[in-house]
Design a protein around this motif. Sequence first.
Motif, short mmCIF file in Angstrom:
data_model
loop_
_atom_site.label_atom_id
_atom_site.label_comp_id
_atom_site.label_asym_id
_atom_site.label_seq_id
_atom_site.Cartn_x
_atom_site.Cartn_y
_atom_site.Cartn_z
N MET A 1 0.84 -1.19 0.00
CA MET A 1 0.00 0.00 0.00
C MET A 1 0.88 1.24 0.00
N THR A 2 0.69 2.08 -1.01
CA THR A 2 1.38 3.35 -1.08
C THR A 2 0.44 4.39 -0.48
N ALA A 3 0.77 4.86 0.72
CA ALA A 3 -0.12 5.82 1.39
C ALA A 3 -0.10 7.15 0.64
N GLY A 4 1.09 7.54 0.13
CA GLY A 4 1.19 8.82 -0.57
C GLY A 4 0.61 9.94 0.28
N ARG A 5 -0.23 10.79 -0.33
CA ARG A 5 -0.71 12.00 0.38
C ARG A 5 -1.73 11.69 1.47
N GLY A 6 -2.23 10.47 1.51
CA GLY A 6 -3.10 10.15 2.63
C GLY A 6 -4.10 9.07 2.33
N ILE A 7 -4.22 8.14 3.25
CA ILE A 7 -5.19 7.06 3.13
C ILE A 7 -5.60 6.66 4.55
N ILE A 8 -6.80 6.15 4.67
CA ILE A 8 -7.28 5.61 5.95
C ILE A 8 -7.64 4.16 5.66
N HIS A 9 -7.09 3.25 6.45
CA HIS A 9 -7.40 1.84 6.18
C HIS A 9 -7.54 1.04 7.48
N SER A 10 -8.08 -0.16 7.32
CA SER A 10 -8.14 -1.10 8.44
C SER A 10 -7.57 -2.43 7.96
N GLU A 11 -6.97 -3.16 8.88
CA GLU A 11 -6.39 -4.48 8.60
C GLU A 11 -6.84 -5.39 9.73
N MET A 12 -7.80 -6.27 9.42
CA MET A 12 -8.39 -7.09 10.48
C MET A 12 -8.28 -8.59 10.13
N ASP B 1 7.71 12.01 -3.92
CA ASP B 1 6.60 11.06 -4.04
C ASP B 1 5.66 11.05 -2.84
N LYS B 2 6.00 11.80 -1.81
CA LYS B 2 5.22 11.70 -0.57
C LYS B 2 3.77 12.13 -0.74
N MET B 3 3.52 13.09 -1.64
CA MET B 3 2.15 13.61 -1.79
C MET B 3 1.48 13.09 -3.06
N LYS B 4 1.96 11.99 -3.59
CA LYS B 4 1.29 11.39 -4.76
C LYS B 4 0.01 10.68 -4.31
N PRO B 5 -0.89 10.37 -5.26
CA PRO B 5 -2.13 9.69 -4.88
C PRO B 5 -1.85 8.31 -4.27
N PRO B 6 -2.69 7.87 -3.32
CA PRO B 6 -2.48 6.56 -2.72
C PRO B 6 -2.73 5.43 -3.72
N ARG B 7 -2.14 4.29 -3.46
CA ARG B 7 -2.24 3.15 -4.37
C ARG B 7 -2.15 1.86 -3.56
N TYR B 8 -2.79 0.82 -4.09
CA TYR B 8 -2.86 -0.44 -3.35
C TYR B 8 -2.64 -1.59 -4.31
N GLN B 9 -1.76 -2.52 -3.95
CA GLN B 9 -1.54 -3.73 -4.77
C GLN B 9 -1.64 -4.96 -3.88
#
Length: 277
Positions: free
Chosen positions: A94-105, A126-134
Amino acid sequence: MSNRTISKILPAQAVPEGKGVTVHRTIGRPGLSELDPFLLLDEMVIGADDAGTGFPEHPHRGFETVTYMLTGSMRHNDTVGNVGEIGPGEAQWMTAGRGIIHSEMPTSNGVDIRGFQLWVNLPAADKMKPPRYQDIPFADIPTVDGDGYTARLVTGGLLEQKGPVNEIAVNPLFADITLSRTGAATIPLPVGHTAFLYGIDSGFDIDGQHVPPRAIAVLGDGTTVTVAGEKDTRFLLVAAAPIGEPVARYGPFVMNTREEIQATLEDWNQGRFIGAA
Ligand code: FE2
């Protein structure tokens, strides 16, 4: 060719994290606050009977989180709309980039959950790039056969093969390696890259020094590492080029300056993270 030796062995520290979870932390703790470009390494252990424990909704900004499961399964949900479940031998990047909220359960019943979480820093650009998930399913992770070892390659390159994770700023080697015979195996590593090993079920030896399980072995520089142990000894090998920028961190936010952390806290408090209410 120069063989790498150990520069530091540090046992994990038990740290309460999330909701009712104890993690075993080796990077991001006193004695090894960071290991450029790596910010944190946790071994997560959640008992089969620990109902309701896990990592409920929380934010991240400025870096990437990598989850790699050994046993059991975990479910990811985030504010960008990604949902994913990973089980043994699978990974999530997960690339958090500029911001993401997630849960891992946890989602598995009757099975102890064990896995790793690694935080990989992002360069300032790259810190403020859009978040991404693989999500990386088991079948997508290639097995590489070396001399005396096999490696499951999540990302990076080893012996002319490449892992399936793509388009990430810091492209580390992240390999789950098993010795295929008792003895020593020599594994190539890029010169100048930060590198560490972490025993999964048992210890191993490097250059005559014993590394116990649940401990990190940070390597000095060189072109190879020689790991000795019994057949089936299993460990993580992770390496990447350092970023070499200042690090300002506050909990789940990692930027370059205190001012950027202050701005991040203001964004968070005002609901400016993606999907925040
Ligand atoms: Fe997280």
